[in-house]
Design an enzyme around this catalytic site. Sequence first.
Site, PDB file in Angstrom:
ATOM      1  N   LYS A   1     -40.201 -33.295  -4.839  1.00  0.00           N
ATOM      2  CA  LYS A   1     -40.331 -34.747  -4.625  1.00  0.00           C
ATOM      3  C   LYS A   1     -38.958 -35.411  -4.628  1.00  0.00           C
ATOM      4  CE  LYS A   1     -44.306 -33.441  -4.502  1.00  0.00           C
ATOM      5  NZ  LYS A   1     -44.902 -33.131  -3.226  1.00  0.00           N
TER       6      LYS A   1
ATOM      7  N   GLU B   1     -39.429 -44.052 -12.045  1.00  0.00           N
ATOM      8  CA  GLU B   1     -39.691 -45.113 -11.073  1.00  0.00           C
ATOM      9  C   GLU B   1     -40.261 -46.310 -11.795  1.00  0.00           C
ATOM     10  OE1 GLU B   1     -42.445 -43.646  -8.150  1.00  0.00           O
ATOM     11  OE2 GLU B   1     -40.902 -42.559  -7.044  1.00  0.00           O
TER      12      GLU B   1
ATOM     13  N   HIS C   1     -57.025 -39.134  -9.884  1.00  0.00           N
ATOM     14  CA  HIS C   1     -56.213 -38.755  -8.727  1.00  0.00           C
ATOM     15  C   HIS C   1     -56.968 -37.964  -7.692  1.00  0.00           C
ATOM     16  CE1 HIS C   1     -52.788 -40.583 -10.442  1.00  0.00           C
ATOM     17  NE2 HIS C   1     -52.960 -39.911 -11.549  1.00  0.00           N
TER      18      HIS C   1
ATOM     19  N   ARG D   1     -50.075 -30.480   4.727  1.00  0.00           N
ATOM     20  CA  ARG D   1     -51.319 -29.763   5.060  1.00  0.00           C
ATOM     21  C   ARG D   1     -52.245 -30.698   5.821  1.00  0.00           C
ATOM     22  NH1 ARG D   1     -51.838 -31.634  -0.294  1.00  0.00           N
ATOM     23  NH2 ARG D   1     -53.430 -33.260  -0.392  1.00  0.00           N
TER      24      ARG D   1
HETATM   25  C1  MV4 Z   1     -47.086 -44.354  -8.557  1.00  0.00           C
HETATM   26  C2  MV4 Z   1     -47.945 -45.395  -8.941  1.00  0.00           C
HETATM   27  C3  MV4 Z   1     -47.380 -46.544  -9.410  1.00  0.00           C
HETATM   28  N1  MV4 Z   1     -46.044 -46.675  -9.494  1.00  0.00           N
HETATM   29  N2  MV4 Z   1     -45.757 -44.528  -8.637  1.00  0.00           N
HETATM   30  C4  MV4 Z   1     -50.486 -41.094  -7.794  1.00  0.00           C
HETATM   31  C5  MV4 Z   1     -50.542 -39.950  -6.856  1.00  0.00           C
HETATM   32  C6  MV4 Z   1     -49.129 -39.671  -6.499  1.00  0.00           C
HETATM   33  N3  MV4 Z   1     -49.030 -39.400  -5.120  1.00  0.00           N
HETATM   34  C7  MV4 Z   1     -48.358 -40.882  -6.891  1.00  0.00           C
HETATM   35  N4  MV4 Z   1     -49.261 -41.759  -7.547  1.00  0.00           N
HETATM   36  C8  MV4 Z   1     -48.881 -42.979  -7.983  1.00  0.00           C
HETATM   37  N5  MV4 Z   1     -47.548 -43.194  -8.086  1.00  0.00           N
HETATM   38  C9  MV4 Z   1     -45.263 -45.675  -9.101  1.00  0.00           C
HETATM   39  N6  MV4 Z   1     -43.926 -45.813  -9.187  1.00  0.00           N
HETATM   40  C10 MV4 Z   1     -49.317 -45.193  -8.795  1.00  0.00           C
HETATM   41  C11 MV4 Z   1     -49.784 -43.992  -8.314  1.00  0.00           C
HETATM   42  C12 MV4 Z   1     -51.201 -43.868  -8.162  1.00  0.00           C
HETATM   43  C13 MV4 Z   1     -52.082 -43.926  -9.241  1.00  0.00           C
HETATM   44  C14 MV4 Z   1     -51.637 -44.036 -10.541  1.00  0.00           C
HETATM   45  C15 MV4 Z   1     -52.534 -44.103 -11.584  1.00  0.00           C
HETATM   46  C16 MV4 Z   1     -53.904 -44.041 -11.338  1.00  0.00           C
HETATM   47  C17 MV4 Z   1     -54.362 -43.886 -10.065  1.00  0.00           C
HETATM   48  C18 MV4 Z   1     -53.460 -43.832  -9.012  1.00  0.00           C
HETATM   49  C19 MV4 Z   1     -53.948 -43.698  -7.732  1.00  0.00           C
HETATM   50  C20 MV4 Z   1     -53.068 -43.661  -6.682  1.00  0.00           C
HETATM   51  C21 MV4 Z   1     -51.703 -43.743  -6.904  1.00  0.00           C
END
Ligand code: MV4
Length: 494
Positions: free
Chosen positions: A115, A199, A234, A291
């Site tokens: 990442k 972040e 997630h 994917r």
């Molecule tokens: C985040 C975020 C908020 N702030 N990054 C979750 C999956 C991955 N691809 C990255 N994700 C997130 N990154 C920052 N800086 C929120 C998510 C997020 C999430 C976080 C908590 C609960 C559910 C979520 C669903 C989608 C994305």
Amino acid sequence: MKKILIANRGEIALRVMRSAREMGIKTVAVYSEADRNALHVRYADEAVLLGTAPSNQSYLVIEKIIDAAKKTGADAIHPGYGFLSENPVFARNVKEAGITFIGPSAEAMEMMGSKLNAKAMAEKHNIPLVPGTAKAIEDMAEARNVADKIGFPVLIKASAGGGGKGMRIVEERSQFEEQMKRAQSEALSAFGDGSVFIEKYVASPRHIEIQILGDTHGNVVHLFERECSIQRRHQKLVEEAPSSVLTPEIRKEMGRCAVQIAKACNYTSAGTVEFLLDEKKNFYFLEMNTRLQVEHPVTEFITGIDLVKEQIKIARGEKLSFRQEDLSINSHAIEIRVCAEDPSNNFLPDIGNLATYKIPQGRGVRVDDGMEEGMDIPIFYDNMIAKLIVYGKDRQEAIDKMIRAIDEYKITGVETTLSFCRFVMEHEAFVSGNFDTQFVQHHFKPELLNAYNEDEALIAAFVAVENVGKKKTVVANGMVPGTVSKWKANRNVE
Ligand code: MV4
């Protein structure tokens, strides 16, 4: 390309085989002992047994899969999603065995698997990123300075994580150092790489991703967005396209950024660029999934393009047959995931036999599944029974059609997410388009879940009476209600 081996199981194996068959290409299934009678095995022209049920004895064993391809004379392998689909070692070994890998290069997978690399690359191309660090944190004092500058809460993420794995929220400054140390040691033991970055925590974002396709001649197009905000732990439960919040301008700009990211790593095949969208509709690049994704059918509905056929053509070295300006959004599509779990009990995974299994039909309805009535849901893999995808001329028609289709779906023997998804379709926040990744936390309580259909409730009551005593066995086997079972932790979940 005359014969494709599908290194996967369930609905995605079938879905890939269907496109191959339409193209006049033979198919080879691989399977574990748990899947002897599975639909994907019966559908394929040939099938090869890999080993016992656990994935690490079957669907994850690179050598066995390559041997199966050699033995059957398959000249290409499609990995599906999950399992080995994003494993660069697999992609490389397949290629070195003289077999075509239907997917991106091992190099592109490696680049996006980190990442931090992905963020650094995006930064170089001026793609918007969530404020934070784009380098692994080595110095605690320096990291604390960055955290102070962006402000708490902050999110610690593992570079080798992704999809929500290896994420940690730090609410206040006093917890920062302790949480950092934990995150680093967890990342090291989980991924063999202890690099983490921080972040700003975006509190209630929407999760929007852009589908891209790249060929081996340097052409890359995007196929618009999918809105995937409704999830728990997630894992997405509802996906739709287009998103109800993107303006044509934001869509165009996100698409441009996604294409640029794909070009920067010479991406070929189908891929997805994930973004967060905040309340002010600012978007930030998160990561790229290398994917074909579970939710790809909504994109197929709105664009009319078969993504698997495109992957196959790209792997054969063909040029994309359309340009960006040839693509447009037609209709509105929604997908729900029908998973064996209990929405009224914290989405606890359920196991059992599909005593009744009747799928909905009719105009604009697509069911991608890999199971049939009477089958036991194998405990070793993903608990997704099916995907139900619908399209309508506009969002409301798609919602109405989804409710009708959910009501036609008859499943007994296991609890499923159908009732939750029906709740979503009728919820004011979803209907108005005013929702985000916190939908479940903000709007859902099990008490709000009425049996979505009286017939269904009656059948369920019958089955419950018949099954008195049987559930107890499950509990005795270690499934304590309200906890995440060991069984689930081992499964192949996208
Ligand atoms: C985040 C975020 C908020 N702030 N990054 C979750 C999956 C991955 N691809 C990255 N994700 C997130 N990154 C920052 N800086 C929120 C998510 C997020 C999430 C976080 C908590 C609960 C559910 C979520 C669903 C989608 C994305």
